[in-house]
Design an enzyme around this catalytic site. Structure first.
Site, PDB file in Angstrom:
ATOM      1  N   TYR A  59       0.836  -2.817 -10.162  1.00  0.00           N
ATOM      2  CA  TYR A  59      -0.009  -2.619  -9.182  1.00  0.00           C
ATOM      3  C   TYR A  59      -1.430  -3.228  -9.409  1.00  0.00           C
ATOM      4  O   TYR A  59      -2.149  -2.990 -10.452  1.00  0.00           O
ATOM      5  CB  TYR A  59      -0.370  -1.251  -8.872  1.00  0.00           C
ATOM      6  CG  TYR A  59       0.926  -0.070  -8.263  1.00  0.00           C
ATOM      7  CD1 TYR A  59       1.929  -1.197  -7.869  1.00  0.00           C
ATOM      8  CD2 TYR A  59       0.928   0.966  -8.324  1.00  0.00           C
ATOM      9  CE1 TYR A  59       3.000  -0.346  -7.230  1.00  0.00           C
ATOM     10  CE2 TYR A  59       2.037   1.755  -7.716  1.00  0.00           C
ATOM     11  CZ  TYR A  59       3.058   0.827  -7.299  1.00  0.00           C
ATOM     12  OH  TYR A  59       4.109   1.650  -6.839  1.00  0.00           O
TER      13      TYR A  59
HETATM   14  N1  LIG Z   1       8.757   3.090  -6.497  1.00  0.00           N
HETATM   15  C1  LIG Z   1       8.423   2.219  -5.482  1.00  0.00           C
HETATM   16  O1  LIG Z   1       9.251   1.216  -5.251  1.00  0.00           O
HETATM   17  C2  LIG Z   1       7.506   2.307  -4.782  1.00  0.00           C
HETATM   18  C3  LIG Z   1       7.121   1.475  -3.373  1.00  0.00           C
HETATM   19  C4  LIG Z   1       6.115   1.604  -2.630  1.00  0.00           C
HETATM   20  C5  LIG Z   1       5.228   2.574  -2.600  1.00  0.00           C
HETATM   21  N2  LIG Z   1       5.446   3.197  -4.087  1.00  0.00           N
HETATM   22  C6  LIG Z   1       4.294   4.435  -4.345  1.00  0.00           C
HETATM   23  O2  LIG Z   1       4.315   5.264  -3.166  1.00  0.00           O
HETATM   24  C7  LIG Z   1       2.783   5.124  -2.729  1.00  0.00           C
HETATM   25  C8  LIG Z   1       2.680   5.279  -1.208  1.00  0.00           C
HETATM   26  O3  LIG Z   1       3.305   4.056  -0.629  1.00  0.00           O
HETATM   27  P1  LIG Z   1       2.620   3.697   0.980  1.00  0.00           P
HETATM   28  O4  LIG Z   1       1.084   3.196   0.474  1.00  0.00           O
HETATM   29  O5  LIG Z   1       3.437   2.444   1.076  1.00  0.00           O
HETATM   30  O6  LIG Z   1       2.675   5.001   1.500  1.00  0.00           O
HETATM   31  P2  LIG Z   1       2.588   5.504   2.988  1.00  0.00           P
HETATM   32  O7  LIG Z   1       1.923   6.765   3.053  1.00  0.00           O
HETATM   33  O8  LIG Z   1       3.992   5.372   3.722  1.00  0.00           O
HETATM   34  O9  LIG Z   1       1.637   4.387   3.908  1.00  0.00           O
HETATM   35  C9  LIG Z   1       0.266   4.123   3.570  1.00  0.00           C
HETATM   36  C10 LIG Z   1      -0.193   3.619   5.014  1.00  0.00           C
HETATM   37  O10 LIG Z   1      -0.407   4.750   5.828  1.00  0.00           O
HETATM   38  C11 LIG Z   1      -1.746   4.558   6.229  1.00  0.00           C
HETATM   39  N3  LIG Z   1      -2.113   6.141   6.467  1.00  0.00           N
HETATM   40  C12 LIG Z   1      -2.027   6.987   5.573  1.00  0.00           C
HETATM   41  N4  LIG Z   1      -2.507   8.336   6.347  1.00  0.00           N
HETATM   42  C13 LIG Z   1      -2.841   7.693   7.426  1.00  0.00           C
HETATM   43  C14 LIG Z   1      -3.623   8.690   8.630  1.00  0.00           C
HETATM   44  N5  LIG Z   1      -3.937   9.899   8.442  1.00  0.00           N
HETATM   45  N6  LIG Z   1      -3.914   7.864   9.637  1.00  0.00           N
HETATM   46  C15 LIG Z   1      -3.622   6.681   9.718  1.00  0.00           C
HETATM   47  N7  LIG Z   1      -2.999   5.860   8.870  1.00  0.00           N
HETATM   48  C16 LIG Z   1      -2.922   6.462   7.760  1.00  0.00           C
HETATM   49  C17 LIG Z   1      -2.470   4.339   5.350  1.00  0.00           C
HETATM   50  O11 LIG Z   1      -3.522   3.528   5.762  1.00  0.00           O
HETATM   51  P3  LIG Z   1      -5.027   3.813   5.343  1.00  0.00           P
HETATM   52  O12 LIG Z   1      -5.300   3.063   3.850  1.00  0.00           O
HETATM   53  O13 LIG Z   1      -6.038   3.089   6.227  1.00  0.00           O
HETATM   54  O14 LIG Z   1      -5.006   5.108   4.789  1.00  0.00           O
HETATM   55  C18 LIG Z   1      -1.431   2.910   4.574  1.00  0.00           C
HETATM   56  O15 LIG Z   1      -1.773   1.944   5.461  1.00  0.00           O
HETATM   57  C19 LIG Z   1       1.972   4.118  -3.491  1.00  0.00           C
HETATM   58  O16 LIG Z   1       0.706   4.120  -3.634  1.00  0.00           O
HETATM   59  C20 LIG Z   1       2.672   3.953  -4.759  1.00  0.00           C
HETATM   60  O17 LIG Z   1       2.558   4.891  -5.595  1.00  0.00           O
HETATM   61  C21 LIG Z   1       6.301   3.234  -4.839  1.00  0.00           C
END
Ligand SMILES: NC(=O)c1ccc[n+]([C@@H]2O[C@H](COP(=O)([O-])OP(=O)(O)OC[C@H]3O[C@@H](n4cnc5c(N)ncnc54)[C@H](OP(=O)(O)O)[C@@H]3O)[C@@H](O)[C@H]2O)c1
Length: 324
Positions: A59
């Site tokens: 990251y």
């Molecule tokens: N192991 C793997 O291969 C893998 C892959 C992907 C991710 N990950 C892990 O999982 C974590 C989360 O992944 P992700 O970021 O894809 O998660 P996610 O929770 O599915 O998506 C995050 C998105 O949702 C939006 N969001 C969150 N709360 C919101 C709300 N209340 N209202 C409107 N929009 C909202 C965020 O926007 P805002 O930024 O505006 O809040 C962001 O664009 C990562 O940080 C990482 O640690 C792991």
């Protein structure tokens, strides 16, 4: 904050894990926050009782680990810190990726250095490595545990047969077992319910779903997905099959239920995941303090069996995504 015991580890972790993929440098991905704003979110998470943090060496090419380490200064003992290795860290160095003993030893040392931590609580393999026998990987990880560099080991997206092979290899050789599975799971991607989740339940594996809000797809009406910087630029949001297999109708039902209950779509989608017994802690990703606070409030939302059935009904099988 609510806490839960993470699988069979005995660790008590907050029911929300703060994902740190959004922290680091906008040079890596346009929507990623720089240090000051990232630190503000991590500090607010600590205030809210979140004690569980997930990052990875890849990251922002290590910046996420560095920022997390700095922000946790003074909170190290009460935090549970997870990181990962597997993806190539340097273009010109093929051994900076994969799961060979060399890659694991070097990349774990670099992660510990950036985090400023002698011991990582949970070290996860980010993907399966077809080029390294799992026995070699497990021996290197087991040594890391014996040396005190890592407390627990975990895995991320892979086929269930590969995860089963990992566990029986550990058992056969008397090596440390993977204690957690970080997999792709949300209301519009439920393929993990076929094999991986029941298997994890049976083996007492801690389950940490990534992209619990489908990378933002479940947070606003599907016609408005490109309304944010991430929505506009992140290719994975479009590559994952969120719009297929009933995905649009599920998005509409999330909006409908959110309006009915006077909460946000993100809160309904997160609450659905929190109602699943096989989930220990979804890994939430955000660049906003307000959204972080909404996630914590979602812990208090109660969905009835008929709400859950209504949200789930349109789902149809979709292409496997998150690993190959
Ligand atoms: N192991 C793997 O291969 C893998 C892959 C992907 C991710 N990950 C892990 O999982 C974590 C989360 O992944 P992700 O970021 O894809 O998660 P996610 O929770 O599915 O998506 C995050 C998105 O949702 C939006 N969001 C969150 N709360 C919101 C709300 N209340 N209202 C409107 N929009 C909202 C965020 O926007 P805002 O930024 O505006 O809040 C962001 O664009 C990562 O940080 C990482 O640690 C792991």
């Amino acid at each position: 904050m609510e806490y839960t015991t993470l699988g069979g580890t005995g660790l008590e972790v907050s029911r929300l894990c703060l994902g740190c993929m959004s922290f680091g440098s906008s040079d890596w991905r346009e929507w990623v926050l720089e240090e000051e704003e990232s630190t503000e979110i991590i500090e607010r998470a600590i205030d809210l009782g979140i004690n569980f943090f997930d990052t990875a060496n890849m990251y922002s090419k290590g910046e996420s680990e560095r920022i997390l380490g700095e922000a946790l200064e003074g909170h190290r003992e009460e935090s549970v810190v997870a990181t990962k290795g597997y993806f190539r860290m340097r273009e010109d160095d093929p051994n900076s990726g994969g799961l060979s003993r060399k890659a694991i030893e070097q990349e774990l040392a670099a992660s510990r250095e950036r985090l400023g931590m002698d011991t990582v609580d949970l070290y996860q393999i980010h993907r399966w490595d077809d080029d390294t026998p799992i026995e070699t990987t497990l021996r290197a990880l087991d040594d890391a545990v014996r040396r005190g560099h890592v407390r627990y080991i975990g895995a991320s997206s892979m086929w269930t047969y590969q995860f089963a092979e990992s566990l029986y290899t550990s058992d056969r050789l008397g090596l440390e077992r993977f204690a957690t599975m970080q997999n792709h799971y949300n209301l519009v991607y439920r393929e993990e319910e076929r094999e991986m989740l029941p298997f994890c339940e049976k083996e007492d594996i801690g389950v940490l779903p990534w992209s619990p809000l489908a990378r933002g797809y479940l947070t606003r009406p599907h016609e408005e997905i490109d309304a944010t910087a991430r929505g506009e630029t992140e290719e994975y949001l479009y590559e994952h099959p969120y719009r297929e297999g009933g995905g649009r109708e599920i998005n509409e039902r999330v909006a409908e239920l959110a309006a009915e209950k006077g909460v946000t779509m993100a809160q309904i989608a997160l609450s659905w995941l929190l109602h699943k017994d096989w989930v220990d802690a979804p890994i939430i990703g955000t660049t906003s303090v307000d959204h972080l606070e909404q996630a914590v409030e979602a812990l208090d939302i109660s969905l009835s069996a008929s709400d859950i059935a209504y949200l789930e009904e349109p789902y149809e099988p979709v292409t496997v995504s998150g690993h190959s």
